[in-house]
Design a protein around this motif. Structure first.
Motif, PDB file in Angstrom:
ATOM      1  N   ALA A   1      -1.397  -7.755  -2.374  1.00 17.94           N
ATOM      2  CA  ALA A   1      -1.127  -6.561  -3.138  1.00 17.94           C
ATOM      3  C   ALA A   1      -1.829  -5.393  -2.291  1.00 17.94           C
ATOM      4  O   ALA A   1      -1.165  -4.404  -2.520  1.00 17.94           O
ATOM      5  CB  ALA A   1      -2.526  -6.706  -4.338  1.00 17.94           C
ATOM      6  N   ARG A   2      -2.579  -5.508  -1.417  1.00 21.94           N
ATOM      7  CA  ARG A   2      -2.933  -4.448  -0.714  1.00 21.94           C
ATOM      8  C   ARG A   2      -1.843  -4.063   0.299  1.00 21.94           C
ATOM      9  O   ARG A   2      -1.485  -2.824   0.588  1.00 21.94           O
ATOM     10  CB  ARG A   2      -4.280  -4.866   0.362  1.00 21.94           C
ATOM     11  CG  ARG A   2      -4.926  -3.919   1.108  1.00 21.94           C
ATOM     12  CD  ARG A   2      -6.338  -4.240   1.558  1.00 21.94           C
ATOM     13  NE  ARG A   2      -6.061  -5.392   2.334  1.00 21.94           N
ATOM     14  CZ  ARG A   2      -6.726  -6.646   1.823  1.00 21.94           C
ATOM     15  NH1 ARG A   2      -7.427  -6.493   0.750  1.00 21.94           N
ATOM     16  NH2 ARG A   2      -6.717  -7.720   2.449  1.00 21.94           N
ATOM     17  N   GLU A   3      -1.047  -5.044   0.864  1.00 21.46           N
ATOM     18  CA  GLU A   3       0.041  -4.683   1.614  1.00 21.46           C
ATOM     19  C   GLU A   3       1.166  -3.820   0.964  1.00 21.46           C
ATOM     20  O   GLU A   3       1.736  -2.982   1.320  1.00 21.46           O
ATOM     21  CB  GLU A   3       0.706  -5.811   2.029  1.00 21.46           C
ATOM     22  CG  GLU A   3       1.581  -5.903   3.410  1.00 21.46           C
ATOM     23  CD  GLU A   3       0.951  -5.212   4.718  1.00 21.46           C
ATOM     24  OE1 GLU A   3       1.760  -4.858   5.730  1.00 21.46           O
ATOM     25  OE2 GLU A   3      -0.253  -5.254   4.776  1.00 21.46           O
ATOM     26  N   MET A   4       1.261  -4.420  -0.557  1.00 21.46           N
ATOM     27  CA  MET A   4       2.227  -3.861  -1.311  1.00 21.46           C
ATOM     28  C   MET A   4       1.853  -2.349  -1.469  1.00 21.46           C
ATOM     29  O   MET A   4       2.839  -1.530  -1.473  1.00 21.46           O
ATOM     30  CB  MET A   4       2.575  -4.637  -2.750  1.00 21.46           C
ATOM     31  CG  MET A   4       3.168  -6.056  -2.628  1.00 21.46           C
ATOM     32  SD  MET A   4       3.323  -6.546  -4.202  1.00 21.46           S
ATOM     33  CE  MET A   4       4.499  -5.533  -4.838  1.00 21.46           C
TER      34      MET A   4
ATOM     35  N   ASP B   1      11.057  -3.406   2.171  1.00 19.37           N
ATOM     36  CA  ASP B   1       9.839  -3.882   2.118  1.00 19.37           C
ATOM     37  C   ASP B   1       9.279  -4.478   0.959  1.00 19.37           C
ATOM     38  O   ASP B   1       8.878  -5.688   1.081  1.00 19.37           O
ATOM     39  CB  ASP B   1       8.585  -2.601   2.094  1.00 19.37           C
ATOM     40  CG  ASP B   1       8.751  -1.548   3.386  1.00 19.37           C
ATOM     41  OD1 ASP B   1       8.999  -2.193   4.478  1.00 19.37           O
ATOM     42  OD2 ASP B   1       8.808  -0.440   3.386  1.00 19.37           O
ATOM     43  N   LEU B   2       9.738  -4.383  -0.076  1.00 15.23           N
ATOM     44  CA  LEU B   2       9.717  -5.147  -1.551  1.00 15.23           C
ATOM     45  C   LEU B   2      10.451  -6.800  -1.289  1.00 15.23           C
ATOM     46  O   LEU B   2       9.602  -7.623  -1.450  1.00 15.23           O
ATOM     47  CB  LEU B   2      10.487  -4.455  -2.461  1.00 15.23           C
ATOM     48  CG  LEU B   2      10.097  -5.224  -3.929  1.00 15.23           C
ATOM     49  CD1 LEU B   2       8.552  -5.401  -4.237  1.00 15.23           C
ATOM     50  CD2 LEU B   2      10.917  -4.476  -4.884  1.00 15.23           C
ATOM     51  N   ARG B   3      11.626  -6.738  -0.659  1.00 14.06           N
ATOM     52  CA  ARG B   3      12.359  -7.953  -0.162  1.00 14.06           C
ATOM     53  C   ARG B   3      11.157  -8.740   0.640  1.00 14.06           C
ATOM     54  O   ARG B   3      11.158 -10.242   0.501  1.00 14.06           O
ATOM     55  CB  ARG B   3      13.714  -7.699   0.150  1.00 14.06           C
ATOM     56  CG  ARG B   3      14.631  -7.103  -0.744  1.00 14.06           C
ATOM     57  CD  ARG B   3      15.773  -6.915  -0.140  1.00 14.06           C
ATOM     58  NE  ARG B   3      17.135  -6.475  -1.088  1.00 14.06           N
ATOM     59  CZ  ARG B   3      18.065  -5.963  -0.737  1.00 14.06           C
ATOM     60  NH1 ARG B   3      18.406  -5.930   0.403  1.00 14.06           N
ATOM     61  NH2 ARG B   3      19.062  -5.819  -1.604  1.00 14.06           N
ATOM     62  N   GLN B   4      10.727  -7.948   1.712  1.00 15.29           N
ATOM     63  CA  GLN B   4       9.816  -8.882   2.790  1.00 15.29           C
ATOM     64  C   GLN B   4       8.821  -9.397   1.930  1.00 15.29           C
ATOM     65  O   GLN B   4       8.356 -10.646   2.059  1.00 15.29           O
ATOM     66  CB  GLN B   4       9.320  -7.654   3.917  1.00 15.29           C
ATOM     67  CG  GLN B   4       8.558  -8.518   4.699  1.00 15.29           C
ATOM     68  CD  GLN B   4       7.911  -7.394   5.613  1.00 15.29           C
ATOM     69  OE1 GLN B   4       8.057  -6.107   5.314  1.00 15.29           O
ATOM     70  NE2 GLN B   4       7.014  -7.801   6.585  1.00 15.29           N
TER      71      GLN B   4
END
Length: 416
Positions: free
Chosen positions: A218-221, A267-270
């Protein structure tokens, strides 16, 4: 299950004496009670009690037969028969009142050897179902009764001394056997509870690891997507409020929107790939490091921000990847916040540090030059940065400055 926890399952007569009562370990068999709260016997219990009853009855018949042969007093023979029958029936009470049964049979056994079999069963049950304290109190009393019995009712086929020794040996064997079985049951229960506790701790550790992993994702997102989506919002707002802008400027803003949307999608796919099982997601993209900080600043400048980068890190090639990624995320979140809350203001990103002293990241912006519209935000980004810096062993502080601006400053350890 402890003695106190178990007592509510017992009849009031047993629960009233918790010092003497100690139920059978939970590892021996499941506890079953009837509507009155009394412990019900299982099939195994009935079989064991029946075998003990038959053993007591066999011993009583042997003693009564000897009484017929060597005792001419028919009243004594009848007394032995009645006492032997009652003692055999009393065996069925060995689970409920083992202390009282053992002491009562030992007392009656002084006057009638017909209770010998039932007494052995009672002594064994006492050692199995009661703690050592109860055995230590009742044991000497039963031994004393056993010593007196050969003098009151001597055995015509053997001497008094041999009868005393034989009686003591049988009593001690029954006590030792019962205490051994009790210790084995307690060991089994302790091992089972230890295994259950280990399983519970393993589950808690797994849950904690999953929670920490979810928080990290969550923090990375937030750190990644908030930066991209802020660029989208700023340029989309510019196109909305300046429909008459020159075509070149509109094309430039549209290009930034397109690139930001593409990067956000990647980024979302990653991140989705991380959530999937291994092998199901795309190849991992390179993680940002200190070397990519220049690209981040250049991207912000292309979005129309005025950013000044002051990178004075000594020996940047030796910066660990994890430390560099943390520096990048802190700078990224600082630029995102400045873009949302102080549009048009010049932002300064300063990074200094050296091995052994740590790295300091500072993002400062003055007060916005004009009015700022309502910008959505929950403050989770700064909370996430604080957690990230704390997990890295450092610290982070943020707040408003005296001139209406805002600053973010973090210190991160860097081993020599």
């Amino acid at each position: 299950m402890t003695r106190t926890e178990y007592s509510w399952l017992l009849p009031s007569a047993m629960a009233a004496d918790p010092d003497l009562y100690d139920p059978e370990p939970a590892g021996e068999r499941p506890v079953r009670t009837n509507a009155r709260g009394r412990i019900r016997r299982t099939v195994r219990d009935w079989v064991v009690d029946l075998l003990f009853f038959l053993f007591a009855a066999l011993m009583a018949m042997i003693v009564i037969d000897q009484s017929h042969q060597f005792n001419g007093n028919q009243a004594v023979v009848r007394f032995d028969e009645i006492v032997g029958l009652l003692s055999c029936c009393a065996v069925w009470l060995r689970r409920r009142w083992p202390v009282q049964l053992a002491l009562g049979l030992a007392l009656v056994g002084i006057f009638s050897p017909a209770v010998a079999g039932a007494l052995v069963v009672a002594v064994f049950s006492l050692a199995v179902h009661r703690p050592f304290k109860a055995v230590a109190i009742a044991g000497p009393i039963m031994i004393a009764f056993g010593v007196v019995q050969p003098f009151v009712r001597p055995d015509p086929t053997t001497s008094v001394l041999a009868s005393v020794i034989a009686g003591l040996v049988v009593l001690l064997l029954a006590l030792g056997w019962g205490m051994l079985i009790r210790s084995q049951r307690q060991l089994y229960v302790a091992l089972r509870e230890r295994a259950h506790r280990a399983e519970t701790e393993a589950e808690l550790r797994a849950e904690q690891a999953q929670r920490l992993a979810r928080e990290a994702i969550a923090r990375e997102m937030h750190d990644v997507l908030a930066h991209r989506l802020t660029l989208l919002s700023v340029h989309a707002g510019a196109l909305e409020f300046r429909p008459g802008a020159p075509p070149a400027e509109i094309a430039r803003a549209a290009g930034v929107i397109r690139d930001s949307a593409h990067d956000a999608l990647q980024d979302l796919r990653q991140i989705i790939g991380v959530l999937r099982a291994p092998g199901d997601g795309p190849e991992d993209r390179p993680q940002p490091t200190l070397a990519t900080l220049d690209a981040l600043v250049e991207e912000s400048r292309e979005a129309g921000m005025a950013v000044v980068l002051d990178n004075r890190v000594q020996d940047p090639d030796r910066v660990p990847a994890v430390l560099g990624r943390t520096v990048y995320r802190i700078a990224q979140e600082g630029l995102t916040n400045a873009r949302k809350h102080a549009p048009g203001a010049e932002v300064t990103v300063a990074v200094t540090g050296a091995p052994g002293t740590g790295v300091v990241v500072a993002v400062d912006n003055p007060a916005p030059s004009g009015p700022v519209g309502a910008v959505p935000g929950s403050g989770q980004g700064l909370i996430g940065l604080t957690e990230r810096a704390t997990l890295a062993g450092g610290s982070l502080e943020h707040g408003a400055t005296g001139d209406g601006g805002f600053h973010v400053r973090a210190w991160l350890p860097w081993a020599a």
